[in-house]
Design a protein around this motif. Structure first.
Motif, PDB file in Angstrom:
ATOM      1  N   LEU A   1      25.376   2.147  35.752  1.00 17.77           N
ATOM      2  CA  LEU A   1      26.566   2.851  35.254  1.00 17.77           C
ATOM      3  C   LEU A   1      27.828   2.189  35.586  1.00 17.77           C
ATOM      4  CD1 LEU A   1      25.286   6.488  36.237  1.00 17.77           C
ATOM      5  CD2 LEU A   1      25.775   5.582  33.957  1.00 17.77           C
ATOM      6  N   LEU A   2      27.629   1.569  36.860  1.00 12.42           N
ATOM      7  CA  LEU A   2      29.113   0.941  37.390  1.00 12.42           C
ATOM      8  C   LEU A   2      29.192  -0.195  36.780  1.00 12.42           C
ATOM      9  CD1 LEU A   2      28.690   2.920  39.780  1.00 12.42           C
ATOM     10  CD2 LEU A   2      29.223   1.177  41.213  1.00 12.42           C
TER      11      LEU A   2
ATOM     12  N   ASN B   1      41.648   0.027  41.176  1.00  9.83           N
ATOM     13  CA  ASN B   1      43.282  -0.112  41.329  1.00  9.83           C
ATOM     14  C   ASN B   1      43.755   1.119  40.645  1.00  9.83           C
ATOM     15  OD1 ASN B   1      42.738  -2.343  42.952  1.00  9.83           O
ATOM     16  ND2 ASN B   1      42.930  -3.651  41.098  1.00  9.83           N
ATOM     17  N   HIS B   2      43.043   2.241  40.810  1.00 15.42           N
ATOM     18  CA  HIS B   2      43.863   3.441  39.834  1.00 15.42           C
ATOM     19  C   HIS B   2      43.795   3.342  38.447  1.00 15.42           C
ATOM     20  CE1 HIS B   2      45.003   4.369  43.983  1.00 15.42           C
ATOM     21  NE2 HIS B   2      45.722   3.360  44.014  1.00 15.42           N
ATOM     22  N   GLU B   3      43.094   2.446  37.664  1.00 17.38           N
ATOM     23  CA  GLU B   3      42.645   2.274  36.581  1.00 17.38           C
ATOM     24  C   GLU B   3      41.384   2.697  35.962  1.00 17.38           C
ATOM     25  OE1 GLU B   3      44.862  -0.933  34.026  1.00 17.38           O
ATOM     26  OE2 GLU B   3      44.961  -1.941  35.739  1.00 17.38           O
ATOM     27  N   ASP B   4      41.260   3.351  34.956  1.00 18.88           N
ATOM     28  CA  ASP B   4      40.040   3.902  34.595  1.00 18.88           C
ATOM     29  C   ASP B   4      39.260   2.535  33.664  1.00 18.88           C
ATOM     30  OD1 ASP B   4      37.962   5.014  33.203  1.00 18.88           O
ATOM     31  OD2 ASP B   4      38.839   6.536  32.015  1.00 18.88           O
ATOM     32  N   ILE B   5      38.179   2.234  34.122  1.00 16.17           N
ATOM     33  CA  ILE B   5      37.540   1.214  33.566  1.00 16.17           C
ATOM     34  C   ILE B   5      36.889   1.277  32.242  1.00 16.17           C
ATOM     35  CG2 ILE B   5      36.711   0.289  35.957  1.00 16.17           C
ATOM     36  CD1 ILE B   5      33.802   1.177  35.039  1.00 16.17           C
ATOM     37  N   GLN B   6      36.790   2.704  31.936  1.00 17.96           N
ATOM     38  CA  GLN B   6      36.503   2.883  30.240  1.00 17.96           C
ATOM     39  C   GLN B   6      37.497   2.508  29.466  1.00 17.96           C
ATOM     40  OE1 GLN B   6      33.270   2.880  30.626  1.00 17.96           O
ATOM     41  NE2 GLN B   6      32.994   4.888  29.184  1.00 17.96           N
ATOM     42  N   THR B   7      39.121   2.603  30.019  1.00 19.25           N
ATOM     43  CA  THR B   7      40.195   2.445  29.154  1.00 19.25           C
ATOM     44  C   THR B   7      40.577   0.888  29.284  1.00 19.25           C
ATOM     45  OG1 THR B   7      41.030   4.693  29.604  1.00 19.25           O
ATOM     46  CG2 THR B   7      42.572   2.903  28.815  1.00 19.25           C
ATOM     47  N   ASN B   8      40.410   0.322  30.544  1.00 20.78           N
ATOM     48  CA  ASN B   8      40.696  -1.111  30.468  1.00 20.78           C
ATOM     49  C   ASN B   8      39.451  -1.826  30.723  1.00 20.78           C
ATOM     50  OD1 ASN B   8      41.661  -3.616  31.132  1.00 20.78           O
ATOM     51  ND2 ASN B   8      43.183  -2.846  32.783  1.00 20.78           N
ATOM     52  N   LYS B   9      38.784  -2.368  29.629  1.00 18.42           N
ATOM     53  CA  LYS B   9      37.501  -3.019  29.523  1.00 18.42           C
ATOM     54  C   LYS B   9      37.632  -4.152  30.293  1.00 18.42           C
ATOM     55  CE  LYS B   9      35.773   0.086  26.714  1.00 18.42           C
ATOM     56  NZ  LYS B   9      34.581   1.144  27.163  1.00 18.42           N
ATOM     57  N   LEU B  10      38.856  -4.818  30.701  1.00 19.24           N
ATOM     58  CA  LEU B  10      38.827  -6.153  31.482  1.00 19.24           C
ATOM     59  C   LEU B  10      38.393  -5.903  32.851  1.00 19.24           C
ATOM     60  CD1 LEU B  10      42.280  -7.814  29.852  1.00 19.24           C
ATOM     61  CD2 LEU B  10      39.976  -8.573  29.520  1.00 19.24           C
ATOM     62  N   LEU B  11      38.635  -4.625  33.235  1.00 22.57           N
ATOM     63  CA  LEU B  11      38.462  -4.436  34.803  1.00 22.57           C
ATOM     64  C   LEU B  11      36.785  -4.623  34.979  1.00 22.57           C
ATOM     65  CD1 LEU B  11      40.356  -1.171  35.060  1.00 22.57           C
ATOM     66  CD2 LEU B  11      40.773  -3.489  36.283  1.00 22.57           C
ATOM     67  N   LYS B  12      35.994  -4.843  33.973  1.00 23.78           N
ATOM     68  CA  LYS B  12      34.445  -4.994  34.209  1.00 23.78           C
ATOM     69  C   LYS B  12      34.198  -6.355  34.816  1.00 23.78           C
ATOM     70  CE  LYS B  12      32.970  -1.203  31.324  1.00 23.78           C
ATOM     71  NZ  LYS B  12      32.006  -0.584  30.276  1.00 23.78           N
TER      72      LYS B  12
ATOM     73  N   GLY C   1      32.360  12.113  34.144  1.00 28.70           N
ATOM     74  CA  GLY C   1      32.988  11.276  35.200  1.00 28.70           C
ATOM     75  C   GLY C   1      33.758  10.073  35.129  1.00 28.70           C
ATOM     76  N   MET C   2      34.324   9.574  35.952  1.00 27.92           N
ATOM     77  CA  MET C   2      35.254   8.442  35.851  1.00 27.92           C
ATOM     78  C   MET C   2      35.032   7.315  36.851  1.00 27.92           C
ATOM     79  SD  MET C   2      38.655  10.503  34.511  1.00 27.92           S
ATOM     80  CE  MET C   2      39.649   9.274  33.746  1.00 27.92           C
ATOM     81  N   ILE C   3      35.354   6.211  36.370  1.00 29.82           N
ATOM     82  CA  ILE C   3      35.256   5.394  37.782  1.00 29.82           C
ATOM     83  C   ILE C   3      36.723   4.433  37.397  1.00 29.82           C
ATOM     84  CG2 ILE C   3      34.269   3.004  38.334  1.00 29.82           C
ATOM     85  CD1 ILE C   3      31.723   4.091  36.979  1.00 29.82           C
ATOM     86  N   PHE C   4      37.330   4.220  38.709  1.00 25.97           N
ATOM     87  CA  PHE C   4      38.748   3.548  38.653  1.00 25.97           C
ATOM     88  C   PHE C   4      38.450   2.345  39.364  1.00 25.97           C
ATOM     89  CE2 PHE C   4      39.156   8.246  38.182  1.00 25.97           C
ATOM     90  CZ  PHE C   4      40.264   8.201  37.191  1.00 25.97           C
TER      91      PHE C   4
END
Length: 299
Positions: A45-46, A60-71, A55-58
């Motif tokens: 999941l992570l 640096n306070h950004e949602d990884i579902q919204t900002n795919k680069l965070l993956k 649920g949500m995963i953040f």
């Protein structure tokens, strides 16, 4: 990384329910649970290999579902669906350089050369120990902030384990990463982790910071004149073993008041024993029953 209210069901079975926690950089965390408790599902999941139901995963306070680069800040190799086998190390280097913008090629070349891992080696033809070492090198050189390692030491010989642990510990101290490790070998885990998460009945039930635990908790072996265990001991401890009149208990918040109360019972034997991660596993999970089954899939 902040995880809020994470829920995952598979084949109409709840695998993880209402997971809430923060994974801190500069910290090595052990994920502990019985087989089928959902450790691998949690990692998937992570890493984005599974979609979660709620649920949500953040980061640096950004949602990884919204900002795919965070993956790119998360590194995970799924052992069950491992695609590495058919490739040479040279091809895998190319793949991971493309997958992680911050991949440290210089460190990768240094570590593979130092460990005699040649670019022409085919991953699938390497020994299990060398594969384990290579995956740790990939994880570190990805420069991801969050490394998820699922049984990274399983089946490795002593020399390879020491090498891997040395590389991991050096990397955490130098680069302030967050490393989460699942392992069945609690003795090995205990020697390196700062924190232990107990996964039980679909949830993170307990979150131990080991330094604080060692300051406040005690494992005490006692023998009383009768077989009856005093009520205040049952109320303030987790009973690990009772054999005849020998009682072994873990007090997670051991105080002078508790010690005085025990001494007022005039025990025949009162002895403090070393408290281990295996003790915490046994006292929290020994009687836990998990019945998840997905046609043989590891959860």
């Amino acid at each position: 990384m902040k995880i809020e209210n994470l829920v995952k069901t598979i084949d109409h079975k709840i695998i993880l329910n209402d997971i809430n926690l923060t994974l801190n950089q500069g910290e090595i965390t052990g994920l502990i649970g019985r087989n089928g408790s959902g450790k691998t599902t949690f990692f998937r999941l992570l890493a984005g290999h599974y979609e979660f139901d709620k649920g949500m995963i953040f980061i640096n306070h950004e949602d990884i579902q919204t900002n795919k680069l965070l993956k790119q800040k998360i590194f995970y190799i799924d052992e069950q669906y491992n695609f590495l086998s058919g490739y040479t190390l040279n091809k895998l280097l190319e793949f991971y350089q493309n997958a992680y913008a911050g991949f440290d090629k210089e460190k990768y070349l240094h570590l593979t050369k130092a460990n005699e891992l040649k670019p022409t080696f085919k991953y699938g033809s390497m020994s299990k120990g060398m594969q384990g070492l290579y995956k740790i090198i990939l994880a570190i050189c990805s420069n991801a902030d969050y490394l998820l390692l699922d049984e990274p030491l399983d089946g490795l010989d002593l020399i390879v384990k020491k090498n891997i642990l040395g590389i991991l510990l050096d990397d955490v101290s130098e680069n302030n990463r967050s490393i989460t490790i699942s392992s069945h070998n609690l003795n090995e885990l205990e020697s390196i982790i700062d924190r232990a998460l107990i996964l039980k009945r679909n949830q993170i039930k307990l979150d131990y910071h080991l330094e604080a635990l060692r300051e406040n908790a005690r494992k005490i072996q006692m023998v009383f004149k009768t077989k009856k265990v005093p009520a205040f001991i049952k109320e303030n401890s987790r009973l690990l073993h009772i054999q005849g009149r020998v009682v072994t208990a873990i007090f997670e918040n051991y105080t002078e008041t508790l010690e005085l109360a025990i001494q007022n019972e005039y025990p025949i034997l009162f002895e403090e024993l070393p408290l281990t991660l295996e003790d915490l596993f046994e006292v929290n999970l020994a009687h836990d029953v998990t019945n998840y089954s997905l046609q043989g899939e590891s959860l």
